[in-house]
Every structure is written in C-alpha cells, then in structure tokens.
Scaffold this active site. Structure first.
Site, PDB file in Angstrom:
ATOM      1  N   LYS A  71       0.852  -1.192   0.000  1.00 38.08           N
ATOM      2  CA  LYS A  71       0.000   0.000   0.000  1.00 38.08           C
ATOM      3  C   LYS A  71       0.881   1.233   0.000  1.00 38.08           C
ATOM      4  CE  LYS A  71      -4.230   1.558   0.340  1.00 38.08           C
ATOM      5  NZ  LYS A  71      -3.870   2.598  -0.639  1.00 38.08           N
ATOM      6  N   LYS A  95       4.739   1.972   8.843  1.00 37.90           N
ATOM      7  CA  LYS A  95       3.475   2.612   9.227  1.00 37.90           C
ATOM      8  C   LYS A  95       2.347   1.583   9.291  1.00 37.90           C
ATOM      9  CE  LYS A  95       2.881   6.475   7.212  1.00 37.90           C
ATOM     10  NZ  LYS A  95       2.596   7.500   6.194  1.00 37.90           N
ATOM     11  N   LYS A 107       5.338   2.769  -2.775  1.00 37.59           N
ATOM     12  CA  LYS A 107       5.184   4.187  -3.121  1.00 37.59           C
ATOM     13  C   LYS A 107       5.415   4.343  -4.610  1.00 37.59           C
ATOM     14  CE  LYS A 107       4.119   7.957  -0.830  1.00 37.59           C
ATOM     15  NZ  LYS A 107       3.149   8.007   0.278  1.00 37.59           N
ATOM     16  N   THR A 191      -5.998  11.661   7.193  1.00 38.53           N
ATOM     17  CA  THR A 191      -4.628  11.900   7.653  1.00 38.53           C
ATOM     18  C   THR A 191      -4.593  13.087   8.599  1.00 38.53           C
ATOM     19  OG1 THR A 191      -3.835  11.071   5.520  1.00 38.53           O
ATOM     20  CG2 THR A 191      -2.245  12.187   6.926  1.00 38.53           C
ATOM     21  N   ASN A 222      -4.002  19.044   1.871  1.00 36.68           N
ATOM     22  CA  ASN A 222      -5.043  18.221   2.478  1.00 36.68           C
ATOM     23  C   ASN A 222      -4.754  17.911   3.945  1.00 36.68           C
ATOM     24  OD1 ASN A 222      -7.303  16.420   2.657  1.00 36.68           O
ATOM     25  ND2 ASN A 222      -5.890  14.723   2.396  1.00 36.68           N
ATOM     26  N   SER A 354      -7.717   4.234   4.222  1.00 39.25           N
ATOM     27  CA  SER A 354      -7.532   3.562   2.929  1.00 39.25           C
ATOM     28  C   SER A 354      -7.783   2.062   3.076  1.00 39.25           C
ATOM     29  CB  SER A 354      -6.116   3.800   2.403  1.00 39.25           C
ATOM     30  OG  SER A 354      -6.012   5.034   1.743  1.00 39.25           O
TER      31      SER A 354
END
Length: 421
Positions: A71, A95, A107, A191, A222, A354
């Site tokens: 992810k 994480k 990523k 987030t 954001n 997510s």
C-alpha cells in the site's frame, strides 16, 4: 520547502538500522528489510495539448510484501527521484505494521509539476503512467492512493484505466477515490484527523489544555489544512501556517475556516494573495522557527535538519508529513527535550481509512462516516498507547519505540514465512 542535500533513503535506512540494532535482528533479516523488494522505473510519452510529445519518468517501488499486499501513495512533484520513492515505500511498511493493518509498504511517483499541466494533459499522463505500472497493481497485490500532487480525481482515472484493461470495474485497486465511484466517507480528512488525534493524546499525557494551545502548521494542503481546521475547532490557536506561497503568521490566531475557504476558490488551492487584518507574511524557514507549543510539519521530507534544529522553538512536534525530521535533527531535538510524535504514527490516519476503503470495495458493503471516524480513532489511539507505553518503559524517544514495534512485526512475518528458494 525541501532540502535536496539530504538523501531520504539514507535517512530511512539509518532509522531502520537503529531499530534493528536494538532488536538484535539477525543479519539475514536486516539484509532483507533494508532494501526494497521490487522497483519499477518507467519512461513514458504523453501527448500535450499543443500536439507535441513529452517523455516523463515515473517509479513504483514495493518495499516489503510479507504482511500482505503493498500500500502506498502516488506523488506528482518535480523533486521526485528513486531514492525518495524508496524511502517513502519503506516508511509505509513500518506505518502499516505499527497500526497493525495487513499491508506492506509501497510508493510511486512521477517527475512532473502538475500545476503546469492542463486537466487534459494531467489525465493523459495519469492514464499512461497507470498503464505502465499496471503489471504491479491489483487489489490482491498493490493498492495505490493519493499523495503530494495527486487527488481523488487522479485516483478515479487510475481506477478507470485498470478497469478498462480488465474489462470490469475494479474499485479495490486504488483508494482515495471519490465517494461516487467507491471511495470511503472520511478518507479526505483521515490523515489530518489522525494528526489532530495525536496532538490531543499528547496534550493529555502532558496535562496541557487544548484551549489556546499555540500551533504552527507547515503545509496547508489536504493534511495540514484539515489538521489545522480540526484543532481550531477544539479551541487551539493556530498562529502560523505555510504552503508553497510562503508563511502566514498571526499571534492572536489565524482564521482557519476563512483560509480554507480562500484556498478552495484558488486554481491550485494555494494561499497566494491571502490577506487579513493582523496577518503577517513570513518565510517558510521563519515559520518553522516560531515560538509555539506544537509544530506540525505537514509538507515534504527533510524540513527539520541538523542546520535548523537548534532554532526550533516548539515544545512538541507532530509529524504530518513523511520524513520531515532527519536523524541529526532528532538527536538535537531530543537533547533539548522537544518531544516528537513520529510520522509513521502521526500521519497513519490516511492509510488506516484507505484500508477501510479497500475492505469496503472488496465487499461492496459501506460504513457511514461516523463508523469510519470511530474505527480510525480506535486504531490510531491504540497504536499511540502502545508506542507511548514502550517509550516510557524503555526510556527512549517515541520514534524509536514506534520503530521497535513496527520493525519487529515485519521481521516476525518474514521469519515465519521463511525465504523462498
């Protein structure tokens, strides 16, 4: 806002090495976890509005798959390079493990300034990049999400592109989508909401009142704007914010709802041109060094370094961005008694929701926003409690405690699965 002199992948490896040493990890496990498992570089053509063709470079890196599919976000930014993507993928592994969701880390990124593209060029670039990396993507393999320079619309184009290849709609191939095509309620704010919760929890531990707590936020995208807005609602005083247009300071507190409304009206959601009584314009570096109770770096990596750590005057740092503080700065800040809630904990709200979106997409069963926010709070506060307890028990910084928990979980998964011959 970023420092190109510091290699983020070397920073990520140093952080891992410190945890691996304390955990006494075997050499073979260290060797596996210290580098990404897969790296894909693509150079792809995009037809521009004027009829010319430009070739762009993009990356997708998968760091570790031992705990599940990988992810991680997709970043569009001029400073993207392979080492930045490697670092961000590694941080995603830790994480996900820290908040105990069944993912590894990945990523992606494209070297591009999206603000220089028309909407048509942005769509064509996105669909071509998605096609180039589609060999890696899938709900059971690799699930991207938004990051710097991308948004829900970009995610919708990626989902549609993969779905066209498959011949049927695949909503779970990506998260951070618009709600009307399978996105999750609460994802956009997730987030920033996680950052707010970490400020709240640390304030409780430090016996601070949230009312009037002086907060500085670097980054008003954001993450930063959402965190600032939610903390403003709790009674905190947001005295400084910054984005790519510069810094904005008011000792009596900024009108965050008005600033958010202003950016919503701008083409690229920047504060450029914002004016209000009592608001001073300052540089981004001056903003980081303002005297405050809480500093939230929510922009890019390598913002607090050995060069400016001595001048940071916050009492608490809550990392909204990935990798905003270098190891050299960590050491200086620690000696000065400044507490840091690390990125792999503080900004994990996005990947938690997510995960909820992915589950909802697979099951075609959706929760309401209250359910999402309650589940997010339970998971991230639970992870915070574990990190805080270990840090207190072992008398170590929160970052190291978080790494010990996360790296051990990933190492255990690799050990249990073994090495395929």
């Amino acid at each position: 806002m970023t420092s190109h002199q510091i290699n983020p992948f070397h920073v990520a490896q140093r952080q891992f090495d410190q945890a691996a040493e304390m955990l006494n990890l075997p050499d073979d496990i260290r060797a596996i976890l210290r580098v990404p498992q897969r790296e894909l570089t693509v150079n792809f053509p995009v037809q521009m509005d004027d009829g010319t063709t430009q070739v762009f470079t993009g990356y997708r890196v998968q760091h570790n798959l031992s705990r599940g599919p990988v992810k991680g976000g997709i970043r569009y930014h001029p400073s993207v390079d392979i080492d930045e993507v490697r670092a961000l993928a590694m941080w995603m592994t830790w994480k996900c493990a820290l908040v105990n969701i069944p993912y590894g880390g990945a990523k992606g990124g494209v070297i591009v300034d999206p603000k220089q593209l028309s909407i048509g060029e942005l769509e064509r670039l996105t669909r071509r990049f998605a096609t180039e990396i589609s060999i890696l993507l899938g709900p059971e393999k690799d699930i991207p999400a938004p990051d710097v320079g991308t948004n829900a619309q970009v995610m919708a184009w990626i989902m549609d592109t993969i779905s066209m290849h498959r011949g049927y709609t695949v909503p779970a191939v990506i998260t951070g989508k618009p709600v009307n095509v399978g996105g999750s309620l609460g994802r956009v704010e997730a987030t920033g909401r996680g950052v707010m919760l970490m400020v709240r929890e640390m304030a409780r531990k430090l016996d601070w009142s949230l009312e009037g707590l002086r907060i500085v936020v670097q980054g008003f995208g954001n993450v930063g704007s959402t965190a600032a807005y939610l903390l403003h609602q709790l009674g905190c005083k947001i005295i400084g914010v910054a984005d790519a247009s510069g810094g904005y300071y008011c000792a009596h507190g900024l009108d965050i709802p008005a600033m958010r409304a202003y950016t919503d009206r701008q083409s690229f959601h920047l504060l450029e041109g914002y004016q209000a009584p009592g608001v001073e314009r300052i540089s981004g570096s001056e903003l980081l060094e303002l005297e405050c109770d809480v500093l939230i770096p929510a922009a890019l990596e390598n913002q607090i370094t050995g060069n400016n750590a001595e001048r940071i005057r916050a009492k608490l740092i809550v990392e909204g961005a990935n990798g905003p503080t270098t190891p050299d700065a960590d050491a200086i800040l620690g000696e000065r008694g400044i507490i840091i809630v690390p990125d792999i904990l503080a900004n994990a709200g996005g990947v938690i929701v997510s995960y909820f979106e992915w589950v909802q997409g697979l099951q075609e069963f959706f929760w309401d926003e209250q359910d999402i926010n309650e589940k997010l709070e339970r998971i991230i506060v639970g992870a915070f409690d574990q990190v805080y307890a270990m840090a207190t028990q072992r008398q170590i910084p929160l970052r190291l405690a978080a790494y010990l928990l996360a790296v051990q979980r990933v190492a255990d998964a690799n050990t249990t699965r073994g090495v395929y011959p």
